[in-house]
Design a protein around this motif. Sequence first.
Motif, mmCIF file in Angstrom:
data_model
loop_
_atom_site.group_PDB
_atom_site.id
_atom_site.type_symbol
_atom_site.label_atom_id
_atom_site.label_comp_id
_atom_site.label_asym_id
_atom_site.label_seq_id
_atom_site.Cartn_x
_atom_site.Cartn_y
_atom_site.Cartn_z
ATOM 1 N N ALA A 170 -6.877 11.371 -16.215
ATOM 2 C CA ALA A 170 -7.839 10.972 -15.185
ATOM 3 C C ALA A 170 -9.064 10.313 -15.812
ATOM 4 O O ALA A 170 -9.623 9.357 -15.256
ATOM 5 N N LYS A 171 -9.483 10.811 -16.961
ATOM 6 C CA LYS A 171 -10.634 10.215 -17.644
ATOM 7 C C LYS A 171 -10.327 8.782 -18.099
ATOM 8 O O LYS A 171 -11.216 7.928 -18.085
ATOM 9 N N ILE A 172 -9.090 8.541 -18.494
ATOM 10 C CA ILE A 172 -8.703 7.178 -18.885
ATOM 11 C C ILE A 172 -8.803 6.247 -17.689
ATOM 12 O O ILE A 172 -9.337 5.135 -17.788
ATOM 13 N N ARG A 173 -8.309 6.693 -16.544
ATOM 14 C CA ARG A 173 -8.369 5.840 -15.342
ATOM 15 C C ARG A 173 -9.809 5.607 -14.909
ATOM 16 O O ARG A 173 -10.176 4.484 -14.500
ATOM 17 N N ALA A 174 -10.654 6.624 -14.993
ATOM 18 C CA ALA A 174 -12.061 6.459 -14.637
ATOM 19 C C ALA A 174 -12.745 5.480 -15.590
ATOM 20 O O ALA A 174 -13.542 4.627 -15.164
ATOM 21 N N LEU A 307 -1.166 3.724 -32.328
ATOM 22 C CA LEU A 307 -1.882 2.682 -33.065
ATOM 23 C C LEU A 307 -2.754 3.244 -34.183
ATOM 24 O O LEU A 307 -3.374 2.474 -34.924
ATOM 25 N N GLY A 308 -2.819 4.567 -34.309
ATOM 26 C CA GLY A 308 -3.571 5.185 -35.392
ATOM 27 C C GLY A 308 -5.045 5.367 -35.117
ATOM 28 O O GLY A 308 -5.820 5.666 -36.041
ATOM 29 N N PHE A 309 -5.474 5.212 -33.865
ATOM 30 C CA PHE A 309 -6.887 5.401 -33.543
ATOM 31 C C PHE A 309 -7.299 6.870 -33.654
ATOM 32 O O PHE A 309 -8.475 7.182 -33.831
ATOM 33 N N CYS A 310 -6.330 7.752 -33.522
ATOM 34 C CA CYS A 310 -6.569 9.187 -33.704
ATOM 35 C C CYS A 310 -5.249 9.801 -34.149
ATOM 36 O O CYS A 310 -4.185 9.190 -33.990
ATOM 37 N N ALA A 315 -5.604 12.803 -29.084
ATOM 38 C CA ALA A 315 -6.053 11.852 -28.065
ATOM 39 C C ALA A 315 -7.055 12.456 -27.086
ATOM 40 O O ALA A 315 -8.019 11.793 -26.693
ATOM 41 N N ALA A 316 -6.840 13.708 -26.690
ATOM 42 C CA ALA A 316 -7.766 14.328 -25.730
ATOM 43 C C ALA A 316 -9.182 14.389 -26.305
ATOM 44 O O ALA A 316 -10.161 14.099 -25.599
ATOM 45 N N GLN A 317 -9.298 14.746 -27.580
ATOM 46 C CA GLN A 317 -10.614 14.797 -28.214
ATOM 47 C C GLN A 317 -11.189 13.400 -28.374
ATOM 48 O O GLN A 317 -12.400 13.183 -28.190
ATOM 49 N N PHE A 318 -10.356 12.447 -28.713
ATOM 50 C CA PHE A 318 -10.762 11.039 -28.823
ATOM 51 C C PHE A 318 -11.392 10.576 -27.516
ATOM 52 O O PHE A 318 -12.441 9.905 -27.506
ATOM 53 N N ILE A 319 -10.782 10.942 -26.401
ATOM 54 C CA ILE A 319 -11.306 10.580 -25.076
ATOM 55 C C ILE A 319 -12.601 11.326 -24.786
ATOM 56 O O ILE A 319 -13.596 10.727 -24.345
ATOM 57 N N ASP A 320 -12.602 12.611 -25.033
ATOM 58 C CA ASP A 320 -13.797 13.418 -24.739
ATOM 59 C C ASP A 320 -14.999 12.962 -25.556
ATOM 60 O O ASP A 320 -16.149 13.048 -25.093
ATOM 61 N N ASP A 321 -14.766 12.459 -26.757
ATOM 62 C CA ASP A 321 -15.854 11.987 -27.611
ATOM 63 C C ASP A 321 -16.323 10.581 -27.241
ATOM 64 O O ASP A 321 -17.271 10.061 -27.850
ATOM 65 N N LYS A 329 -15.543 4.466 -31.136
ATOM 66 C CA LYS A 329 -14.869 3.876 -32.296
ATOM 67 C C LYS A 329 -14.256 2.523 -31.991
ATOM 68 O O LYS A 329 -14.381 1.575 -32.765
ATOM 69 N N VAL A 330 -13.521 2.416 -30.882
ATOM 70 C CA VAL A 330 -12.848 1.163 -30.523
ATOM 71 C C VAL A 330 -12.862 1.028 -29.004
ATOM 72 O O VAL A 330 -12.364 1.900 -28.297
ATOM 73 N N VAL A 331 -13.457 -0.034 -28.518
ATOM 74 C CA VAL A 331 -13.519 -0.253 -27.071
ATOM 75 C C VAL A 331 -12.121 -0.653 -26.601
ATOM 76 O O VAL A 331 -11.588 -1.686 -27.004
#
Length: 396
Positions: A170-174, A307-310, A315-321, A329-331
């Motif tokens: 849901a955070k990704i969609r938002a 893609l190695g971004f995390c 991924a959940a922490q990557f999103i939360d951060d 880190k990467v738009v």
Amino acid sequence: MKQTACVAGVAMIPFTKPGASAPYHEMGAAAIRLALADAGIGYASVQQVYAGYVYGDSTCGQRAVYEVGMSGVPVLNVNNNCSTGSSALFLARQAIESGAAECVLAVGFEQMRPGALETHWNDRPSSFGRFDDLCEQIAGGEGLPLALRYFGGAGAEHMQRYGTPMESFAKIRAKASRHAAHNPMALLRKVVSTDEVMQAPVLWPGVMTRLMACPPTCGGAAAILMSEAFARKHGARSDVRILAQAMTTDRPATFDTRSMIDLVGYRMGAEAAAMVYEQAGVGPDDIDVCELHDCFAHNELITYESLGFCPPGGAAQFIDDGDNTYGGKVVTNPSGGLLSKGHPLGATGLAQCYELTQQLRGRADARQVGGARLALQHNLGLGGAAVVTLYGKEAR
């Protein structure tokens, strides 16, 4: 000696809902004209054409191109499912780098029907037969459209394996909606909150709501690639270049691991990205901006790791951060991605090229990623093919 492929001209037309668009050949021709104008050349300068579409009869590429010009040059039609647009770009880039041509057009278009994707040739074996069989065995979500079961099943597996909450999708969609609000080309520009995404109509209980899936759309996009010498001779831009590119297809592990994450292309994307990073001598931490294949929010989350971004499971922490948006880190998907912009299959990869080229040119207006110099593109087609492309801005 290998030539550098410069992105001299790009274009896309606004994507629309099925039934509201012009016919496919008009959309393709409109994108071609805009890309030629952006490059500052006429169609007579184009030496080869690669035309991408999924739903259409043979030689639809010629039907679209002939609206712009009939110069007798090779026109090749490309169909690689959802990675069709970037597959056309892949062929165009190869033609430039090999010296086979010095000015090549890649165009993609799609005239979609409403509703879920479906098979149109039911009198013969499906190209997705092995994929469908394994999905039926391991995914769950019986009675749902297969595309939803594929990517929802992959998301559910990530949740079970790593404890990823549904709110991460849901955070990704938002996030996508916040980015799309600044993109006049996006189909869906209304900003929605994480709570609104969670409260949308449920497609798969505990796994997916309607807002986590991209809408079917119609549209067109195009790119003009040139050698550096040709661009210089014709006064065209040569500052945005393809630094590295790779296309991968499935290996036995896609089926042997009995993993929905692998079935939807995680390994293909990871392999292509590793090849691109090695070719260019960079790593995922060097990427400033990325357009990736978010047909479902679940696939965007999985692709962060591919893609190695995390790291896997990160991924959940990557999103939360906030590492997937401005200030992080990467738009990721500053255009709003497929979730907001829409997904006309043949045009999607070239629309990603359009967005990243505008970012590297510094012409993305309110969605501009400050100081962007390296841009990564990920375009995925089940069945299967993954294309990863790295664009760079020439130092001045």
